[in-house]
Design an enzyme around this catalytic site. Sequence first.
Site, PDB file in Angstrom:
ATOM      1  N   GLU A 173      51.120  58.194  41.115  1.00 50.92           N
ATOM      2  CA  GLU A 173      50.768  56.878  41.254  1.00 50.92           C
ATOM      3  C   GLU A 173      49.365  56.586  39.962  1.00 50.92           C
ATOM      4  O   GLU A 173      48.765  55.552  40.426  1.00 50.92           O
ATOM      5  CB  GLU A 173      50.228  56.506  42.347  1.00 50.92           C
ATOM      6  N   HIS A 248      47.315  53.098  48.177  1.00 55.26           N
ATOM      7  CA  HIS A 248      46.677  54.067  47.224  1.00 55.26           C
ATOM      8  C   HIS A 248      45.341  54.236  47.790  1.00 55.26           C
ATOM      9  O   HIS A 248      44.548  53.500  48.383  1.00 55.26           O
ATOM     10  CB  HIS A 248      46.254  53.264  45.990  1.00 55.26           C
ATOM     11  N   CYS A 369      41.730  48.082  40.800  1.00 57.88           N
ATOM     12  CA  CYS A 369      43.266  48.230  40.301  1.00 57.88           C
ATOM     13  C   CYS A 369      43.329  47.854  39.079  1.00 57.88           C
ATOM     14  O   CYS A 369      44.300  48.368  38.500  1.00 57.88           O
ATOM     15  CB  CYS A 369      44.033  47.267  41.265  1.00 57.88           C
TER      16      CYS A 369
END
EC number: 3.5.3.23
Length: 450
Positions: A173, A248, A369
Amino acid sequence: MTHEINIDGLVGPTHNYGGMSVGNLASKSNKGQISNPQGAALQGLGKMRKLIDLGLTQAVMPPQERPFMAGLHKLGFTGSDVDVLQAAYKASPVLVSNYASASCMWTANAATVSPSCDTADGKVHFTPANLSAMPHRSIEGPQAETILRKLFADESAFSVHEALPANTLFGDEGAANHNRLCKTHADKGLEVFVYGREALNNSENVAKFPARQTLEASQAVARFHGLNDATTLFVRQSNRAIDAGAFHNDVVCVANGPVLLFHEAAFDDLIALQDIIRRKAEPLGFDPVFVTAMNKDFPIEDAIQSYFFNSQLITLPNGKMALILPADAQENAASKSFADACVAGDTPIEQAIYMDLRQSMRNGGGPACLRLRVQLTDDELAKMHQPAIMSHSKIDRLETWVKTHYREALAPADLGDPKLLNETRAALDELTQIMDLGSIYEFQKAGAYS
């Protein structure tokens, strides 16, 4: 001199609330709502402008091509792009939603980055994430690689790898599960890879949501980047955090310089973690600073709802640190109280800056993000693709571009509209000219606009 570059993803014209991300509570709760792509892009550009005002170097990454017609063509639909889009939407609106997602705006997932002072060959290394856990994100890796090779083309300074094999063993990720601790950005650091499961040991024991990052993927990235054992640490994120909605690690933890700012629920054995970080940091010449939010004062549910830990923790030109937080973190009482305590307490953090990023937040992505952190020396910065480095005048031009091409309202049902396909292609074609990127999109290479 070494600079930390924040490379923000420019929100794409198909920004919508498809609600496709399992484990992302905000994404699921806002599924089907009307989005504002223009507002989302302008909010992101406003954050970039603020960081420039704070004295930081800011860059931008262009959106990927959406709807991704090359992907739909591979699924058995035939005819022109318009024919394929309409047939695919008739067959399954959800399928088209997956291929039209603007999730690549979250560049923390674009790649994992190691600066040249950490790597064996003295180059800056990038490994694009395969994002194999979610179908709508699994199409991002090849395009991310293409864009990174444009931005960091000089092979004397940069090494851009291919994404890892896209399977359950190597779920990766990107930087959203990677932290770096160091004395300063110019110094060799401790790279901390956070994972959710060990695929080879069948250790996926999360009750509610999938653990996306595997230990095996993190280890492979470290090998590609030429990192050594002494300056690398692999840490497992707690099941408690994942099940609470921390899909995450950057939803419950953020690092900058010697500071690790995290929620106590982020990891299982905090004493052991802090001990090993201290031991690994000592030869690197710095004392780690742990700033921990205790659940009794700042419940994990409030941390997830406010996205406090998805802030950007940045070093200002004066050497002090600031938190760039979503406005949601100011509106949550527990989050605001902890932010105030960080600023008032014995920490390097001297200010908290709140920004309206609601369009992104409703899809489950906050300030952290939206950016990829890259540490570059003066020479490396000069070798980067210069049109991607932002200034006020460049942001002005991009804001005009957004207002010209982006819709102010977009419903999931609009994703099958051929007019939207042509609008996005016209926008991206002009953007590649503004950023001097050449023909990076499949539709440009094919000469297809309808």
